[in-house]
Design a protein around this motif. Structure first.
Motif, PDB file in Angstrom:
ATOM      1  N   ARG A 652      22.279  22.266  47.184  1.00 31.78           N
ATOM      2  CA  ARG A 652      22.331  23.132  45.998  1.00 31.78           C
ATOM      3  C   ARG A 652      23.527  22.761  45.123  1.00 31.78           C
ATOM      4  O   ARG A 652      24.660  22.686  45.586  1.00 31.78           O
ATOM      5  CB  ARG A 652      22.414  24.591  46.434  1.00 31.78           C
ATOM      6  N   THR A 653      23.273  22.512  43.856  1.00 31.12           N
ATOM      7  CA  THR A 653      24.324  22.068  42.937  1.00 31.12           C
ATOM      8  C   THR A 653      25.102  23.268  42.398  1.00 31.12           C
ATOM      9  O   THR A 653      24.534  24.194  41.823  1.00 31.12           O
ATOM     10  CB  THR A 653      23.708  21.278  41.767  1.00 31.12           C
ATOM     11  N   THR A 654      26.424  23.248  42.620  1.00 28.04           N
ATOM     12  CA  THR A 654      27.319  24.282  42.081  1.00 28.04           C
ATOM     13  C   THR A 654      28.469  23.598  41.347  1.00 28.04           C
ATOM     14  O   THR A 654      28.733  22.398  41.527  1.00 28.04           O
ATOM     15  CB  THR A 654      27.879  25.179  43.195  1.00 28.04           C
ATOM     16  N   ARG A 657      31.272  22.533  43.870  1.00 31.95           N
ATOM     17  CA  ARG A 657      30.888  21.402  44.718  1.00 31.95           C
ATOM     18  C   ARG A 657      30.903  20.103  43.922  1.00 31.95           C
ATOM     19  O   ARG A 657      31.371  19.066  44.405  1.00 31.95           O
ATOM     20  CB  ARG A 657      29.502  21.653  45.308  1.00 31.95           C
ATOM     21  N   THR A 658      30.447  20.176  42.674  1.00 30.38           N
ATOM     22  CA  THR A 658      30.449  18.975  41.842  1.00 30.38           C
ATOM     23  C   THR A 658      31.872  18.561  41.491  1.00 30.38           C
ATOM     24  O   THR A 658      32.227  17.364  41.534  1.00 30.38           O
ATOM     25  CB  THR A 658      29.632  19.220  40.561  1.00 30.38           C
ATOM     26  N   SER A 733      30.855  18.985  52.074  1.00 29.40           N
ATOM     27  CA  SER A 733      29.784  18.351  51.302  1.00 29.40           C
ATOM     28  C   SER A 733      28.594  18.011  52.197  1.00 29.40           C
ATOM     29  O   SER A 733      27.448  18.002  51.739  1.00 29.40           O
ATOM     30  CB  SER A 733      30.301  17.080  50.619  1.00 29.40           C
TER      31      SER A 733
END
Length: 898
Positions: A652-654, A657-658, A733
């Motif tokens: 899931r892209t947040t 996190r990016t 990650s």
């Protein structure tokens, strides 16, 4: 022009240009080149001189891209089509255990498992291995203090190493291939089918002169049913006689077809009535003479019998007011010897029988024929009908090959069925030893009736006979006291296993209707059991390889044309094509027989699933040579055996996190920038100090804290924090749930350690990879406390390994499951050919590059979601097993069915 594209074993060559195209167009798609062609074209093939001198044969293989590769015949290694470029390549297999020295019987290279994850991930795994729960995200309170102390000692060293490893440009999460789909099967079939569903795909008229593409009527004399020695067949007299026999048989067949038969839906003709019947003389119309064109008696003294052989078509035309009702007389050649005299003479010529034995059989034949005529006449008068039908008397040799399989139509139109019994022929021959004679208990009426019921051809006779009249059984010598049986009760009296045949009888009586698939499945089961019993007998010879399928087609409306040259598989495949609505062959492809050595027609399934439970996802487009079919519409993927490549995944892209991902990857650059700024600030401070005076000490000291140095210190502190936190950033990650993964199949020889496999694929073992719950017959599962289905390690004791078989593990990274299965060789492709029970039937196939054929090794069950990541495969050639049965293709001696 010659171009060497690949040399996997030091013996392979690849051609491009016009010459390679000409070789393929003139030869086969996967055949062997002759020694002469190698010598003539050695310069074009660029082959070493010793290979040509030693007359080495090469196989030519044309891949899906049109490239032709020549491979030495002696190199029998298993090969596969590489999904990246479609080239043919030798197979290398990774082993779960340390590979032992490869024996000669193993046709693939064995290598140990190798970890190919990036070194950054390996270093991270080395760090957190001291505290296992830290990697998995489980409760950390259970970890011992010694584990935390060891982690603290390793942490600084690991951070520094990771800092330098991050300078290497490498994808940490694996590469995304084919947009996340499985590796495709780069295949194309270049050959012609032997018979296509659409005739436009078959060979055109330029090859019609080839004997294998001619109709069976044009290839053989329809009346010849036994083998002769090669010397006899090559003699000029026999050749001339055979040519004349063929010509006369063809003329006679055309005459009978023109005067009688009519096709149904463009399929081979069916009998509306018999061609010939034996009519009792007392029922012959007044004025009908023995020389009338309607009477076709072949007996030189027809007055010695009480009937005339009549041409039915002429009877209907001349005497429409006298309808011909008839009975059908059924018998077995175990009880009555009715073999043609020509066949007996040929057996003597072949050395299979002595002259004395032939003379004894000729005498017995005449007696048995008279006995059958007596039974037939008595039964006809008892039934009060004018005629009877008996096969050896009422069939013309010119149309024998087709009519022998149309007896079912004769039975359908009959008044009733009569069964003739007698003492077995083997008991009446003087050459028979007592040990070979039929036991005295089996000479009773019930024993003789069961011997009759053991014939395969009795199944359609019983099923299709009339239900209006009882079945009568006459025994020679007791003609005055025939036994009568109701059709619905006959199965118990005549068959050892009456349950299947009773289901079929109920269907044809209309009391319990079967679906078309149930009818075919149960019918094939009955026929196969009887054929197995018949083949055990040493004196039994099949009439053709496709006898079982031709007997089965009597129960179906749509029938293929009979060809005695067909093998059992080809006959069944033709029957499946004619009855496509049932998709018999497509369903059979998806079955996994419990016995790996069983024949292709074994309809048992290891999961105890019936044929009608499977929903096919492919279609048989044609029949090819050597017991193979052409399949179309299947989904397919290639299995990777040579390595466990890191698998790409998506989470899931947040924002955080990016951001942390880019900061972590940029930490070496940030650290270098901080050091550069700090060094530049210090150097600037020294330069200003050198230019100032001693009175400016305070000022120079203040100037030492210039903006560049301050920025360098701040960035350095941040970079050090990032460097010391980079292992944890990497960890979070990789830890947690995966939204999706790169779809791929990996194969491992032996039972793999799925924890080790997951660490090789993703860098860490987070227990995401699970054993399949019902993917193979060795899969296991159990309910947990919430009654949820949980996987268990496979039960290898459930697999009984036959000689030559091995255990393999298939890893599916899309469904995150591992499945153990048994096979003789590592399959290289997964073909989804059907669905059953909410899962897909995956046929695992190895590739026979010599013939461009995918051969079934085993069948697994997979989740339906795999179809979302699979490409369809172009038409491909398919075989049921790795080794074709030569007995299906050749029948040494053929005799009429009975």
């Amino acid at each position: 022009m010659y171009t060497e594209l690949e040399n996997m074993d030091g013996h392979e060559a690849n051609l491009s240009g016009n010459y390679a195209q000409r070789v393929v167009s003139e030869g086969t798609t996967g055949g062997a080149l002759s020694d002469v062609s190698l010598k003539e074209n050695a310069d074009k093939l660029s082959l070493p001189a010793p290979e040509v001198q030693n007359k080495t044969r090469l196989y030519n293989h044309r891949d899906g891209m049109g490239r032709t590769t020549f491979i030495e015949e002696s190199l029998r290694r298993i090969r596969y089509l590489r999904p990246a470029d479609g080239k043919i390549s030798a197979l290398t297999v990774q082993c779960a255990a340390s590979p032992s020295p490869t024996p000669e019987s193993v046709r693939w290279q064995q290598i140990p498992l190798e970890n190919k994850t990036p070194w950054v991930i390996r270093m991270l795994y080395w760090l957190v291995s001291s505290v296992p729960n830290l990697a998995t995200g489980n409760d950390l309170e259970d970890q011992a203090q010694e584990q935390w102390l060891l982690l603290c000692l390793k942490w600084p060293v690991g951070c520094i190493i990771i800092l330098f490893l991050l300078l290497v440009p490498v994808t940490l999460g694996g590469d995304l291939n084919h947009n996340g789909f499985y590796d495709p099967v780069q295949y194309r079939y270049w050959g012609y089918p032997k018979r296509a569903r659409n005739s436009q795909e078959e060979r055109r008229s330029e090859t019609m002169g080839d004997p294998q593409w001619q109709k069976p009527d044009d290839r053989t004399a329809l009346g010849a049913k036994v083998n002769l020695t090669p010397a006899q067949r090559s003699s000029s007299s026999f050749a001339a006689h055979n040519a004349d026999t063929v010509r006369r048989s063809q003329e006679r067949a055309r005459e009978l077809d023109e005067e009688f038969d009519a096709d149904f839906d463009g399929l081979p003709a069916r009998h509306l009535r018999p061609r010939y019947l034996c009519v009792l003389k007392e029922f012959m119309p007044i004025g009908c003479k023995a020389d009338d064109r309607m009477i076709r008696d072949s007996d030189p003294n027809p007055e010695h019998t009480g009937f005339h052989k009549v041409l039915v078509r002429q009877w209907v035309t001349d005497f429409p007011e006298h309808p011909l009702q008839y009975i059908v007389v059924s018998y077995t050649r175990e009880h009555f010897l009715t073999t043609d005299e020509e066949d007996l003479h040929c057996l003597v010529a072949n050395g299979q029988m002595t002259v004395k034995e032939r003379d004894e059989r000729l005498k017995m034949r005449n007696e048995d024929i008279k006995s059958l005529f007596q039974i037939a006449e008595k039964a006809t008068r008892d039934a009060n009908v004018p005629a009877f039908y008996i096969d050896f008397k009422c069939m013309d040799k010119a149309t024998y090959e087709q009519d022998i399989h149309r007896i079912s139509d004769v039975v359908r139109g009959a008044h009733s069925l009569v069964i003739a019994l007698n003492i077995p022929v083997i008991n009446r021959l003087s050459s028979t030893t007592p040990t070979k004679m039929t036991h005295i208990t089996e000479l009773e009426d019930s024993g003789l009736l069961r011997a009759w019921g053991a014939r395969m051809w009795t199944v359609p006779e019983i099923l299709l006979c009339s239900t209006e009249h009882r079945i009568k059984v006459y025994r020679y010598g007791k003609l005055t006291d025939p036994k009568e049986y109701a059709k619905r009760n006959f199965a118990v009296e005549a068959y050892k296993n009456p349950k299947p045949i009773r289901q079929l009888i109920d269907h044809y009586e209309g009391s319990l209707i079967l679906t078309p698939l149930e009818l075919v499945t149960i019918g094939l089961e009955c026929l196969q059991s009887r054929l197995d019993e018949m083949l055990i007998k040493p004196d039994y010879r099949m009439w053709s390889g496709g006898d079982m399928s031709y007997a089965l087609m009597a129960l179906l409306r749509r029938r293929p044309k009979v060809n005695r040259a067909d093998s059992a598989f080809e006959a069944f495949a033709k029957l499946s094509l004619a009855n496509d609505s049932n998709k018999l062959l497509e369903r059979l492809i998806c079955m996994l027989p419990p016995d790996t050595n069983s024949s292709w027609h074994d309809m048992r399934d290891a999961w105890e699933v019936k044929l009608w439970d499977i929903d096919p996802r492919c279609q048989v487009a044609g029949i090819a040579q050597n017991q193979t079919v052409i399949l179309d519409g299947a989904y397919g993927a290639t299995i990777q055996w040579h390595s466990l490549a890191p698998v790409a995944f998506m989470k899931r892209t947040t924002f955080w996190r990016t951001a942390l991902k880019y900061v972590m990857r940029g930490s070496p650059g940030i650290f270098a920038m901080a050091v550069g700024l700090l060094a530049a600030g210090v150097q600037l401070n020294r330069f200003e100090s050198a230019l100032g005076t001693s009175d400016d000490v305070t000022i120079s000291t203040n100037k030492g804290l210039n903006g560049m140095a301050i920025a360098g210190i701040i960035i350095l502190i941040l970079s050090i924090i990032i460097i010391f936190a980079s292992p944890y950033i990497l960890l979070i990650s990789y830890r947690g749930k995966l939204w999706s993964t790169q779809a791929a199949f990996f194969g491992i020889e032996g039972i793999a350690d799925i924890e080790q496999v997951e660490s090789f694929l993703f860098g860490f073992n987070h227990n995401r990879l699970k054993w399949s719950t019902n993917g193979s017959i060795m899969s296991q599962h159990k309910p947990n406390q919430n009654d949820e289905c949980m996987p268990l390690p496979p039960d290898t004791s459930a697999a009984l390994l036959c000689p030559g078989q091995r255990l393999f593990t298939l890893i599916d990274t899309y469904t995150m499951t591992a499945t153990v299965f048994v096979a003789e060789r590592p399959p290289t492709t997964v073909m989804i050919c059907g669905a059953e029970g909410g899962m897909q039937r995956a046929v695992l196939c190895s590739y026979e590059w010599q013939t461009q054929t995918f051969k079934r090794d085993t069948v697994l069950r997979m989740k339906t979601k795999v179809l979302d990541r699979m490409f369809r495969v172009d038409k491909f050639r398919f075989s049921f097993s790795g080794d074709s049965s030569p007995g299906d293709d050749t029948i040494q001696e053929r005799m009429p069915p009975n």
